[in-house]
Motif scaffolding. Sequence first.
Motif, PDB file in Angstrom:
ATOM      1  N   LEU A 217     -65.990   2.523 -44.386  1.00  0.00           N
ATOM      2  CA  LEU A 217     -66.844   1.347 -44.514  1.00  0.00           C
ATOM      3  C   LEU A 217     -67.818   1.209 -43.351  1.00  0.00           C
ATOM      4  O   LEU A 217     -68.944   0.724 -43.524  1.00  0.00           O
ATOM      5  N   ALA A 218     -67.385   1.610 -42.178  1.00  0.00           N
ATOM      6  CA  ALA A 218     -68.248   1.500 -40.997  1.00  0.00           C
ATOM      7  C   ALA A 218     -69.534   2.305 -41.185  1.00  0.00           C
ATOM      8  O   ALA A 218     -70.580   1.950 -40.636  1.00  0.00           O
ATOM      9  N   ARG A 219     -69.476   3.371 -41.974  1.00  0.00           N
ATOM     10  CA  ARG A 219     -70.662   4.201 -42.199  1.00  0.00           C
ATOM     11  C   ARG A 219     -71.715   3.477 -43.033  1.00  0.00           C
ATOM     12  O   ARG A 219     -72.906   3.791 -42.944  1.00  0.00           O
ATOM     13  N   PHE A 220     -71.274   2.530 -43.856  1.00  0.00           N
ATOM     14  CA  PHE A 220     -72.205   1.823 -44.731  1.00  0.00           C
ATOM     15  C   PHE A 220     -72.720   0.527 -44.125  1.00  0.00           C
ATOM     16  O   PHE A 220     -73.645  -0.082 -44.663  1.00  0.00           O
ATOM     17  N   ALA A 221     -72.130   0.082 -43.036  1.00  0.00           N
ATOM     18  CA  ALA A 221     -72.494  -1.201 -42.441  1.00  0.00           C
ATOM     19  C   ALA A 221     -73.756  -1.068 -41.598  1.00  0.00           C
ATOM     20  O   ALA A 221     -73.978  -0.056 -40.928  1.00  0.00           O
ATOM     21  N   LYS A 222     -74.565  -2.103 -41.655  1.00  0.00           N
ATOM     22  CA  LYS A 222     -75.726  -2.228 -40.771  1.00  0.00           C
ATOM     23  C   LYS A 222     -75.601  -3.562 -40.060  1.00  0.00           C
ATOM     24  O   LYS A 222     -76.041  -4.593 -40.574  1.00  0.00           O
ATOM     25  N   GLY A 223     -74.948  -3.538 -38.908  1.00  0.00           N
ATOM     26  CA  GLY A 223     -74.703  -4.775 -38.177  1.00  0.00           C
ATOM     27  C   GLY A 223     -73.784  -5.695 -38.951  1.00  0.00           C
ATOM     28  O   GLY A 223     -72.632  -5.351 -39.216  1.00  0.00           O
ATOM     29  N   HIS A 224     -74.295  -6.842 -39.367  1.00  0.00           N
ATOM     30  CA  HIS A 224     -73.476  -7.829 -40.074  1.00  0.00           C
ATOM     31  C   HIS A 224     -73.594  -7.709 -41.590  1.00  0.00           C
ATOM     32  O   HIS A 224     -73.079  -8.569 -42.312  1.00  0.00           O
ATOM     33  N   ARG A 225     -74.242  -6.666 -42.066  1.00  0.00           N
ATOM     34  CA  ARG A 225     -74.449  -6.489 -43.497  1.00  0.00           C
ATOM     35  C   ARG A 225     -73.802  -5.198 -43.993  1.00  0.00           C
ATOM     36  O   ARG A 225     -73.764  -4.196 -43.284  1.00  0.00           O
ATOM     37  N   LEU A 226     -73.337  -5.258 -45.241  1.00  0.00           N
ATOM     38  CA  LEU A 226     -72.658  -4.101 -45.829  1.00  0.00           C
ATOM     39  C   LEU A 226     -73.116  -3.938 -47.271  1.00  0.00           C
ATOM     40  O   LEU A 226     -73.184  -4.913 -48.026  1.00  0.00           O
ATOM     41  N   ARG A 227     -73.429  -2.693 -47.623  1.00  0.00           N
ATOM     42  CA  ARG A 227     -73.753  -2.344 -49.007  1.00  0.00           C
ATOM     43  C   ARG A 227     -72.743  -1.324 -49.518  1.00  0.00           C
ATOM     44  O   ARG A 227     -72.476  -0.324 -48.851  1.00  0.00           O
ATOM     45  N   LEU A 228     -72.203  -1.582 -50.700  1.00  0.00           N
ATOM     46  CA  LEU A 228     -71.335  -0.632 -51.382  1.00  0.00           C
ATOM     47  C   LEU A 228     -71.993  -0.257 -52.706  1.00  0.00           C
ATOM     48  O   LEU A 228     -72.710  -1.057 -53.298  1.00  0.00           O
ATOM     49  N   SER A 229     -71.717   0.957 -53.171  1.00  0.00           N
ATOM     50  CA  SER A 229     -72.297   1.390 -54.440  1.00  0.00           C
ATOM     51  C   SER A 229     -71.427   2.479 -55.059  1.00  0.00           C
ATOM     52  O   SER A 229     -70.622   3.112 -54.366  1.00  0.00           O
ATOM     53  N   PRO A 230     -71.591   2.725 -56.354  1.00  0.00           N
ATOM     54  CA  PRO A 230     -70.855   3.824 -56.981  1.00  0.00           C
ATOM     55  C   PRO A 230     -71.118   5.160 -56.295  1.00  0.00           C
ATOM     56  O   PRO A 230     -70.214   6.002 -56.190  1.00  0.00           O
ATOM     57  N   ALA A 231     -72.334   5.361 -55.793  1.00  0.00           N
ATOM     58  CA  ALA A 231     -72.692   6.640 -55.184  1.00  0.00           C
ATOM     59  C   ALA A 231     -72.069   6.831 -53.816  1.00  0.00           C
ATOM     60  O   ALA A 231     -71.690   7.948 -53.444  1.00  0.00           O
ATOM     61  N   THR A 232     -71.958   5.749 -53.031  1.00  0.00           N
ATOM     62  CA  THR A 232     -71.474   5.890 -51.656  1.00  0.00           C
ATOM     63  C   THR A 232     -69.986   5.616 -51.510  1.00  0.00           C
ATOM     64  O   THR A 232     -69.287   6.330 -50.793  1.00  0.00           O
ATOM     65  N   SER A 233     -69.503   4.557 -52.173  1.00  0.00           N
ATOM     66  CA  SER A 233     -68.112   4.136 -51.964  1.00  0.00           C
ATOM     67  C   SER A 233     -67.246   4.284 -53.197  1.00  0.00           C
ATOM     68  O   SER A 233     -66.041   4.011 -53.145  1.00  0.00           O
ATOM     69  N   GLY A 234     -67.846   4.688 -54.324  1.00  0.00           N
ATOM     70  CA  GLY A 234     -67.069   4.835 -55.549  1.00  0.00           C
ATOM     71  C   GLY A 234     -66.643   3.517 -56.154  1.00  0.00           C
ATOM     72  O   GLY A 234     -65.727   3.461 -56.979  1.00  0.00           O
ATOM     73  N   THR A 235     -67.302   2.430 -55.745  1.00  0.00           N
ATOM     74  CA  THR A 235     -66.986   1.093 -56.241  1.00  0.00           C
ATOM     75  C   THR A 235     -68.175   0.550 -57.021  1.00  0.00           C
ATOM     76  O   THR A 235     -69.225   1.183 -57.100  1.00  0.00           O
ATOM     77  N   ASP A 236     -68.020  -0.648 -57.573  1.00  0.00           N
ATOM     78  CA  ASP A 236     -69.191  -1.354 -58.072  1.00  0.00           C
ATOM     79  C   ASP A 236     -70.149  -1.600 -56.909  1.00  0.00           C
ATOM     80  O   ASP A 236     -69.764  -1.498 -55.736  1.00  0.00           O
ATOM     81  N   GLY A 237     -71.379  -1.945 -57.229  1.00  0.00           N
ATOM     82  CA  GLY A 237     -72.331  -2.282 -56.181  1.00  0.00           C
ATOM     83  C   GLY A 237     -72.059  -3.668 -55.621  1.00  0.00           C
ATOM     84  O   GLY A 237     -71.904  -4.625 -56.380  1.00  0.00           O
ATOM     85  N   PHE A 238     -71.969  -3.768 -54.307  1.00  0.00           N
ATOM     86  CA  PHE A 238     -71.747  -5.050 -53.638  1.00  0.00           C
ATOM     87  C   PHE A 238     -72.602  -5.129 -52.389  1.00  0.00           C
ATOM     88  O   PHE A 238     -72.898  -4.117 -51.745  1.00  0.00           O
ATOM     89  N   PHE A 239     -72.964  -6.351 -52.050  1.00  0.00           N
ATOM     90  CA  PHE A 239     -73.638  -6.637 -50.788  1.00  0.00           C
ATOM     91  C   PHE A 239     -72.891  -7.773 -50.123  1.00  0.00           C
ATOM     92  O   PHE A 239     -72.466  -8.727 -50.769  1.00  0.00           O
ATOM     93  N   ALA A 240     -72.719  -7.678 -48.803  1.00  0.00           N
ATOM     94  CA  ALA A 240     -72.069  -8.757 -48.053  1.00  0.00           C
ATOM     95  C   ALA A 240     -72.778  -8.940 -46.717  1.00  0.00           C
ATOM     96  O   ALA A 240     -73.215  -7.968 -46.093  1.00  0.00           O
TER      97      ALA A 240
END
Length: 247
Positions: A217-240
């Motif tokens: 997860l640390a690889r996808f984080a940009k400071g206080h923001r996080l993006r997940l996607s089927p391509a990167t994390s194998g999950t649904d797309g999420f933003f936090a």
Amino acid sequence: MWGLRLAAEPPPNVQALEGFKAGRFEIQDEGSQMVCWLSGGGLDLSGAVVVDYCAGGGGKTLGLAQQGVGTLIAADISMKRLDAIRPRLERAGVDAELRLLGADGEGVEDLVGGADLVLVDAPCSGSGTWRRRPEDAWRLKADEVERLHKLQLAILGRAAALVKPGGRLVYVTCSMLTGENEKTADAFEAAHQDFRPVAVGDALGNPAFSDAAREHLARFAKGHRLRLSPATSGTDGFFAALYERAG
């Protein structure tokens, strides 16, 4: 361990299993579980007031409850959605208060400035789930994204009022669109100088995460923001995006 991936092919009817009926597990995308654990990461929630704002079907409510929350409140503008949460709470043995919100956020006035954690799983296009419903991509119009952006910003402002000094606010969407994610976060930050970013890395200390998950997860984080996607994390797309109210 809180999350298990079922690898059976073809997958069984999980809801027919006795374990599901007994409340020993729920069905939820891995990304949804991750943002719940990030929300409470680094916090002692044992005596905390936690609000699941825009609770919807209650998935995030259940995810927050796993973290030993003191007082858990699920709020939504739809009584139909709140009623749908009740059997899930009962099956899981979770105690949560349900609050019906008015069109302008009425119904939680007693919580203003008193919540330790407010999770805003905002209404969005649902573009993060298009891998399962690709036909929805053809129905989304540009003006709808702009409407959702304005709605998200209004909801975030109402939810922010509930957070006490030193408390945390978490903005989440299941969207892949910048107009609902970074654009909304940018506008909120510009309008609310009393909320400072909380680095995602500071929330990854949650014991629910394995060392491998933290590194991933640390690889996808940009400071206080996080993006997940089927391509990167194998999950649904999420933003936090994570914030703390200056105190």
